[in-house]
Design an enzyme around this catalytic site. Structure first.
Site, mmCIF file in Angstrom:
data_model
loop_
_atom_site.group_PDB
_atom_site.id
_atom_site.type_symbol
_atom_site.label_atom_id
_atom_site.label_comp_id
_atom_site.label_asym_id
_atom_site.label_seq_id
_atom_site.Cartn_x
_atom_site.Cartn_y
_atom_site.Cartn_z
ATOM 1 N N GLU A 101 0.830 -1.218 0.000
ATOM 2 C CA GLU A 101 0.000 0.000 0.000
ATOM 3 C C GLU A 101 0.861 1.263 0.000
ATOM 4 O OE1 GLU A 101 -3.350 2.541 0.282
ATOM 5 O OE2 GLU A 101 -3.177 0.437 -0.297
ATOM 6 N N ASP A 102 1.951 1.250 0.785
ATOM 7 C CA ASP A 102 2.693 2.490 1.057
ATOM 8 C C ASP A 102 4.040 2.608 0.356
ATOM 9 O OD1 ASP A 102 0.611 3.144 2.699
ATOM 10 O OD2 ASP A 102 1.596 2.518 4.554
#
Length: 754
Positions: free
Chosen positions: A92-93
């Site tokens: 996600e990051d």
């Protein structure tokens, strides 16, 4: 780890120290010792998140580490889940992909990380359709590997533990979402300890003053409770020792949220909550075959010491709860004259109670594999409604939520086939469980050969025959007594399809009406009609016209042709009903003010402080919960840029926080006793001559409060009164309640909704 000891070490030392704690925790479990892959996952995640800080200022990797520790220690999962927890934010990051994770850590970890990534933005987005879609993703991922939701719950638990670093409106959004979805999910998966902590933390951020007040009262009464516990358990310990049983005894204190919830639902003060203390006996069985017998042996032994309540034996050993919970509960009369619940569990049962379905895995032969049974049934039930998506996220979440707490009953078809249904299921639910066509055309049922309505609640052992008619159509009121997710979703889908047809027809009728009158189809004209008919959205208006619930006529014509009305502004100089006894307002004016109080738009600068993004916007007071100054409140910004003010515990507000969290506005009162609001006070007591006179004297003369309405019922010596009063704020209400409690023979006073 002592947080004070962390201030003098570097970030790298802190990270390494926390990781070593995780490894030590893992090595003390019964899982296979796959230290190498956990270390590899930690190093990978640590490098990926290097230099990134959380809102609290700590290194970001501390969050995945904390989640991994919860997964290991509090849920009891093994290396695959620990690795997935460490990696859950990487895709996600950072620039890494699921394919990268699969190449390095294999398909199983990659699948779980992928599932977590899909729901990583939280279950809920900005738009209703996105929220429903994200929740569907969550459920679909759950059904492929339950560890996804277990890790997600661990992630949410750590976020709740560190919620203090976020802005107030974010706290309200996350706390509401947690109470509405995550706590019930944790409960349904048997994670009772985590469910309790999630509830308490949500309550702490939503109602900080009430939380602190109950916490202080619990602390103040702790010594007294401990003395009761020691005295009550002393003879039990002697008896269990004499029986040669290996055991330990714990005191279980009712959670702060549960106490508050009981105070609200039962309308009682803290001092009248008598089940604060329960006793838990946890024993080690001689062997697994003797586990059930030993539970009952302990029950028989302690029932000889204290008198058991005849109606309060709960046998969840022979018949476990749907979430896997097993225990024997008995309520005994202590020497202090109070009933005390005793929960008897083996150490295995206690692990299941604390760690849910995950704990079953530890006790399976060979140490691996997943326990199916009840959990799989529940997941299959939820998957059924995913084929029929609800466009409205709140409806969709409500439909799913019905399944989260469901216990089960067993009913029979006319041919003797057994069907499993949730507890409180109705004949209508049963009809839809058989087939959608049977449900939509059902007109009644025969239960045990007797004719019953569709709303009839079924019980275990019932034989049910559904009666149908081709002319029958789905009725909107069916939603009031349909209880299963499947029935409600099917009914909603059919009604929404009809609604769309009505909207289409209504649009044609309205356009023809406007054309005939020479009026342009502009937003301002739609707003006039919405206000006239007290309808919230254009879609509802069109459906009402299409179904002929609204027939356009002279009133619509007059409203559309007059200039924009601003009559409501004249009420800005009025209080919300005066509490001045010498007021010269007529009854008509007073009623008009009361009506405008609940429906019209007021200047926010006069009453409330809202955060900057809404400081200039108008708002309305929600009629569903009628908050008054001093109540914990929040604002909800709708699509028309109007702010509705709700109590934080209002059921409508709970759904809004969960489903439209980004529209929640932190709000506080700023009234300075300038306006009056209507509240309802209920009191009960022993009837006697002059009691009503004393009560009204306290309210009107002592406190100078204006009484709008009184309803009194006296039956068999019991007095019950409902008073409608004008007050300034919650402090007024507290003073009224305190003073009324001092009146002789008044036993209960509480504020209620209308």
């Amino acid at each position: 780890m002592d947080n004070n000891a962390l201030y003098n070490i570097s970030d790298d030392e802190l990270i390494e120290q926390t990781f070593q704690e995780l490894l030590n925790d893992y090595l003390s479990t019964k899982h296979r010792k796959r230290v190498e892959i956990i270390t590899k996952a930690f190093n990978f995640a640590n490098q990926a998140h290097k230099g990134i800080k959380r809102q609290s200022g700590e290194p970001y990797i501390m969050h995945p580490l904390a989640v991994a520790k919860i997964v290991c220690n509090e849920i009891g999962l093994g290396s695959t889940s620990i690795c997935s927890a460490l990696l859950h934010d990487v895709v996600e990051d950072t620039d890494y992909t699921v394919e990268d994770i699969e190449n390095i850590f294999g398909p199983k970890i990659a699948q779980i990380v992928d599932g977590l990534t899909k729901i990583s933005g939280g279950i809920f987005g900005d738009k209703a359709s996105a929220q429903a879609e994200n929740f569907k993703k969550l459920l679909l991922t759950m059904s492929s590997d339950i560890r996804v939701i277990l890790i997600k719950i661990a992630d949410r638990l750590h976020n709740m533990r560190t919620l203090g670093s976020l802005a107030t409106n974010k706290q309200l959004k996350i706390a509401g979402e947690t109470l509405y979805i995550y706590a019930p999910l944790a409960n349904r998966l048997g994670l009772h300890k985590i469910k309790t902590e999630l509830e308490n933390l949500s309550f702490k951020y939503e109602h900080p003053e009430e939380y602190e007040e109950i916490e202080n009262k619990l602390h103040a009464s702790a010594a007294e409770r401990d003395e009761v516990f020691q005295q009550f358990t002393a003879p039990i310990r002697s008896q269990l020792d004499a029986m040669g049983i290996k055991y330990y005894i714990l005191a279980r204190i009712k959670s702060i949220y549960s106490i508050w919830n009981k105070m609200q639902t039962k309308h009682v003060p803290f001092d009248e909550i008598f089940d604060l203390l329960a006793v838990r006996i946890i024993f080690e069985p001689k062997n697994s075959a003797e586990e059930l017998n030993e539970c009952f042996n302990i029950y028989v032994a302690i029932s000889k010491i204290y008198k058991p309540h005849p109606d309060r034996l709960r046998d969840w050993v022979s018949h476990p709860k749907a979430n896997g919970y097993e225990a024997l509960h008995v309520t005994l009369m202590g020497n202090n004259g109070q009933w005390i619940e005793v929960q008897i569990r083996s150490d295995r049962m206690n692990d299941v109670a604390e760690q849910g379905f995950a704990a079953h895995w530890k006790y399976k032969e060979g140490g691996g594999g997943e326990d199916e049974g009840e959990l799989d049934k529940w997941l299959r039930t939820i998957k059924e409604i995913l084929d029929d998506p609800q466009p409205d996220a709140i409806d969709f979440l409500d439909t799913i939520k019905l399944n989260l707490f469901a216990s089960e009953i067993f009913v029979f078809t006319p041919k003797g086939e057994i069907k499993t249904m949730p507890q409180n299921a109705t004949a209508l639910d049963f009809a839809f469980s058989l087939h959608t066509d049977i449900g939509r055309h059902c007109i009644g049922a025969k239960v045990n050969h007797k004719l019953v309505p569709l709303s009839h609640k079924l019980e275990s052992g019932d034989q049910v025959e559904i009666l149908t008619s081709k002319s029958q159509r789905v009725q909107p009121q069916w939603l009031t007594f349909a209880t299963t997710a499947k029935a409600r979703s099917k009914i909603s889908a059919i009604l929404k399809k009809e609604q769309r047809n009505y909207q289409k027809k209504g649009e044609t009728v309205l356009n023809e009406f406007l054309l005939e009158e020479g009026i342009r189809p502009e937003i301002v004209n739609y707003d006039k009609l919405l206000n006239l008919h007290n309808i919230h959205t254009k879609e509802e208006l069109l459906a009402a016209i299409g179904s002929r619930m609204i027939i356009l006529g002279d009133n619509d014509r007059n409203v559309l042709k007059e200039k924009q009305s601003s009559n409501w502004k004249k009420y800005l100089t009025f209080s919300f009903g005066s509490n001045n006894k010498d007021s010269k307002q007529s009854k008509k004016q007073e009623n008009e003010i009361e009506e405008k109080t609940s429906k019209e738009v007021i200047n926010p600068k006069k009453i409330l402080k809202l955060t900057e993004d809404a400081i200039q916007k108008n708002y309305v007071i929600a009629t569903c919960c009628n908050p008054i100054p001093g109540d914990d409140v929040l604002g909800y910004l709708d699509e028309r840029n109007k702010v509705t003010i709700h109590k934080r515990q209002c059921p409508v507000a709970v759904k809004l926080k969960s489903s439209y969290g980004n529209r929640i506005i932190a709000t506080e009162w700023d009234l300075h006793k300038s306006l009056s609001f209507l509240v309802y006070i209920v009191l009960k007591g022993i009837d006697r001559v002059g009691l009503l006179n004393e009560v009204t004297q306290v309210i009107s003369r002592q406190l100078g409060v204006n009484i709008k309405n009184v309803n009194i019922v006296c039956e068999e010596g019991i007095f019950e009164g409902k008073f409608q009063l004008f007050v300034h704020d919650v402090d007024d209400v507290k003073q009224i309640i305190d003073n009324l409690k001092k009146v002789s023979d008044i036993k209960m006073v509480t504020r209620v909704q209308e």
